[in-house]
Design a protein around this motif. Structure first.
Motif, PDB file in Angstrom:
ATOM      1  N   SER A   1      -2.722   7.885  -2.509  1.00 61.18           N
ATOM      2  CA  SER A   1      -1.308   7.555  -2.271  1.00 61.18           C
ATOM      3  C   SER A   1      -0.555   8.644  -1.502  1.00 61.18           C
ATOM      4  CB  SER A   1      -0.612   7.273  -3.600  1.00 61.18           C
ATOM      5  OG  SER A   1      -0.932   8.271  -4.522  1.00 61.18           O
TER       6      SER A   1
ATOM      7  N   THR B   1      -7.682   0.395  -8.438  1.00 62.27           N
ATOM      8  CA  THR B   1      -7.433   1.378  -9.478  1.00 62.27           C
ATOM      9  C   THR B   1      -8.604   1.427 -10.452  1.00 62.27           C
ATOM     10  OG1 THR B   1      -5.159   0.618  -9.341  1.00 62.27           O
ATOM     11  CG2 THR B   1      -5.647   2.239 -11.007  1.00 62.27           C
TER      12      THR B   1
ATOM     13  N   ILE C   1      -4.347  -0.340  -2.327  1.00 64.13           N
ATOM     14  CA  ILE C   1      -3.850   0.021  -3.657  1.00 64.13           C
ATOM     15  C   ILE C   1      -3.584  -1.256  -4.446  1.00 64.13           C
ATOM     16  CG2 ILE C   1      -2.099   1.246  -4.955  1.00 64.13           C
ATOM     17  CD1 ILE C   1      -1.622   2.924  -2.434  1.00 64.13           C
ATOM     18  N   THR C   2      -4.529  -1.603  -5.281  1.00 63.12           N
ATOM     19  CA  THR C   2      -4.383  -2.792  -6.122  1.00 63.12           C
ATOM     20  C   THR C   2      -4.951  -2.467  -7.492  1.00 63.12           C
ATOM     21  OG1 THR C   2      -6.541  -3.598  -5.478  1.00 63.12           O
ATOM     22  CG2 THR C   2      -4.678  -4.397  -4.188  1.00 63.12           C
ATOM     23  N   GLU C   3      -4.811  -3.430  -8.370  1.00 61.30           N
ATOM     24  CA  GLU C   3      -5.362  -3.245  -9.698  1.00 61.30           C
ATOM     25  C   GLU C   3      -6.866  -3.016  -9.637  1.00 61.30           C
ATOM     26  OE1 GLU C   3      -3.111  -6.378 -11.997  1.00 61.30           O
ATOM     27  OE2 GLU C   3      -4.541  -5.628 -13.482  1.00 61.30           O
TER      28      GLU C   3
ATOM     29  N   ASP D   1      -6.790  11.629  -3.206  1.00 57.44           N
ATOM     30  CA  ASP D   1      -5.531  11.058  -3.698  1.00 57.44           C
ATOM     31  C   ASP D   1      -5.038  10.078  -2.648  1.00 57.44           C
ATOM     32  OD1 ASP D   1      -3.260  10.439  -4.941  1.00 57.44           O
ATOM     33  OD2 ASP D   1      -2.522  12.496  -5.172  1.00 57.44           O
TER      34      ASP D   1
END
Lengths: 444, 98
Positions: B95, B21, B16-18, B93
């Motif tokens: 997360s 994303t 999960i990083t920029e 999803d």
């Protein structure tokens, strides 16, 4: 946001608020948007965390906050619109219990509003203020008692026996079972016979001693003596009497006045007179205040919020119960039911409290910072050595400040009312004033 | 396709990083995967575990940094990342976890 009135009876009000899920969601988003530029998260540059992720992480927490805020705001705007002032914290309850995210929120709010306080024609109140002049007799009396405290001791002629009330200067060595113990000896100790400074029996045995005489005093330490190893034991004190002095009452002259820091006897008298008069004025003020409150109580009547009266009555009952049972200091006792008498007293207090607050507000009576500081200082003096801590404590504790501010405010309002009301001055004697004060204590 | 134990060994965790994303905007998901796994294995694992159709898998090995600890040279472990592009209409999803 929808507000519906469900109860309007006397002073009681109840409302139902409905907050839609959409409104809540908007609120949460707004909050997140505001916080976004400041949030740092692993894997993202500061402020670059995507909304979706933020919502997932903080949404839950913010939801509660947002709910609280919307409801608070709704309540505040409601109070503003209706002009009601709640007597106590409004009771707020969520009605849909199995609420989950995305549902509308139904909230029930109920409170008692403060009554409208009727205008009081303050000018119609007439009061009597007692004025007492300090007469010479009482000044003299105070002076004599001062002189007594400043007793001097003068050596008796040689060979004279010590009498009760005399001061004896002596060395002593105390022994228990033939051995001297710690703290049981002293040299040149000045002891006033009959002052009760030493263990019972000690001073009596020294009566009749003469200067230069040696005397054994046998006493038994009391059972509850603070030093445990001595309690209940018999001890022999070998005393060497060095001097026997008799008390001499200080004479009422300039010498005495100088001792108390004034220039001569006349100015000391003046000081005493001032102090006495200040005392009388304080007492007279208390009487005046009481009279004023009585008058006000008669003058106005309005509906009282029952919850306030209940709370006050309970408080009074509780206080009285504690006065009667001084041995109980904690709150581990059964609930105390206020009696009718308590309720009556509570009603009076609540009514006057509300009235005074209202009057003060209308007259824009304010407690200044200087007065506040003064009050805190006065309080702080009760804790010698810890003034600083007390000061800080008060500064951080809003409730404490309120507690200190209340009496000042009340006093100022009373002053204000007294100005408007007709106050007649009446000169009375000290006895009459005393009687009035006593009467005040009786039915308070 | 049902999930098997070895599928869980392949996929370590989502990244999960920029950058991840940004990739997700083009229908891709990024995972950290076992260093010895290959693209077909990753494809199979993702399809089995998340119940989605995978279009393509790109992998990259990020070399661990060389670090000095008390004068001794040491090396952090290498990490393999997989950019998994999903067929249209599929989403994961990341997360929420498994």
């Amino acid at each position: 946001m929808q507000v519906t009135e469900t109860l309007n009876e006397g002073l009681k009000r109840a409302y139902e608020l409905m907050v839609t899920a959409q409104e809540l969601d908007d609120k949460v988003n707004e909050k997140l948007l505001e916080a976004q530029p400041e949030i740092e998260m692993k894997g993202f540059r500061k402020g670059k965390v995507p909304m979706a992720l933020l919502k997932k992480q903080f949404g839950q927490r913010l939801l509660g906050e947002a709910m609280q805020e919307t409801i608070d705001a709704a309540m505040n705007s409601h109070f503003e619109e209706s002009g009601d002032r709640p007597a106590m914290q409004p009771e707020v309850k969520m009605t849909n219990e199995d609420w989950k995210e995305g549902d509308d929120v139904n909230v029930e709010m109920s409170y008692e509003r403060l009554p409208d306080i009727p205008e009081v024609d303050l000018a119609s109140i007439s009061l009597e203020r007692m004025v007492v002049k300090a007469d010479d007799a009482s000044v003299d009396e105070a002076l004599t008692s001062l002189a007594e405290n400043a007793k001097d001791f003068k050596a008796r002629e040689e060979g004279a026996a010590a009498e009760d009330g005399d001061q004896v200067v002596f060395d002593f060595v105390g022994k228990v079972d033939g051995e001297a113990f710690d703290g049981g000896s002293a040299e040149d100790y000045p002891l006033v016979l009959g002052s009760g400074q030493f263990i019972p029996g000690f001073e009596e045995q020294l009566v009749g001693a003469k200067a230069g005489e040696e005397k054994d005093v046998t006493v038994t330490f009391p059972e509850e003596y603070q030093a445990e190893h001595l309690a209940g034991k018999e001890a022999v004190f070998t005393c060497t009497v060095k001097e026997v002095k008799q008390p001499v009452a200080a004479e009422l002259d300039d010498e005495l006045a100088k001792k108390f820091g004034s220039e001569d006897l006349e100015s000391l008298k003046g000081q005493i007179r001032e102090r006495l008069e200040a005392e009388y004025a304080g007492a007279a003020r208390a009487v005046l205040k009481r009279g004023l409150l009585d008058k006000l109580d008669e003058l106005v009547s309005f509906d009282l919020p029952p919850s306030l009266v209940d709370a006050e009555a309970k408080q009074i009952a509780h206080q009285l119960w504690h006065d009667e049972h001084p041995e109980v200091h904690d709150h581990n006792h059964e609930g105390i039911e206020p009696t009718e008498e308590h309720t009556k007293l509570a009603e009076r207090r609540v009514r006057l409290g509300l009235l005074l607050a209202e009057l003060g507000q209308k007259a824009e009576v304010e407690v200044t910072d200087a007065e506040m500081t003064q009050a805190i200082m006065n309080q702080a003096r009760q804790y010698p050595g810890q003034e600083r801590q007390f000061f800080e404590f008060v500064q951080q504790n809003a409730q404490m400040q309120q507690q200190l501010r209340a009496p000042i405010f009340e006093d100022k309002v009373i002053d204000y009312v007294c100005e408007l009301a007709k106050v007649e001055e009446k000169e009375v004697s000290k006895d009459e004033l005393e009687k009035a004060v006593e009467a005040l204590d009786d039915d308070a | 396709m049902s999930a098997k134990a070895e599928h869980y060994d392949v996929i370590r965790k989502p990244v999960i990083t920029e950058k991840a994303t940004m990739a997700s905007e083009n229908g891709a998901v990024v995972f950290e995967v076992a260093i010895d796994s290959n693209k077909p294995q990753i494809k199979e694992a993702v399809e089995a575990l998340f119940g989605v159709k995978v279009k393509a898998v790109n992998t990259t090995v990020t070399k661990g940094k060389v670090k000095r600890f008390r004068g001794q040279m040491g090396k952090r472990k290498d990490v393999k990342k997989a950019y998994v592009t999903l067929e249209e209409g599929n989403t994961i999803d990341v997360s929420t976890g498994l």
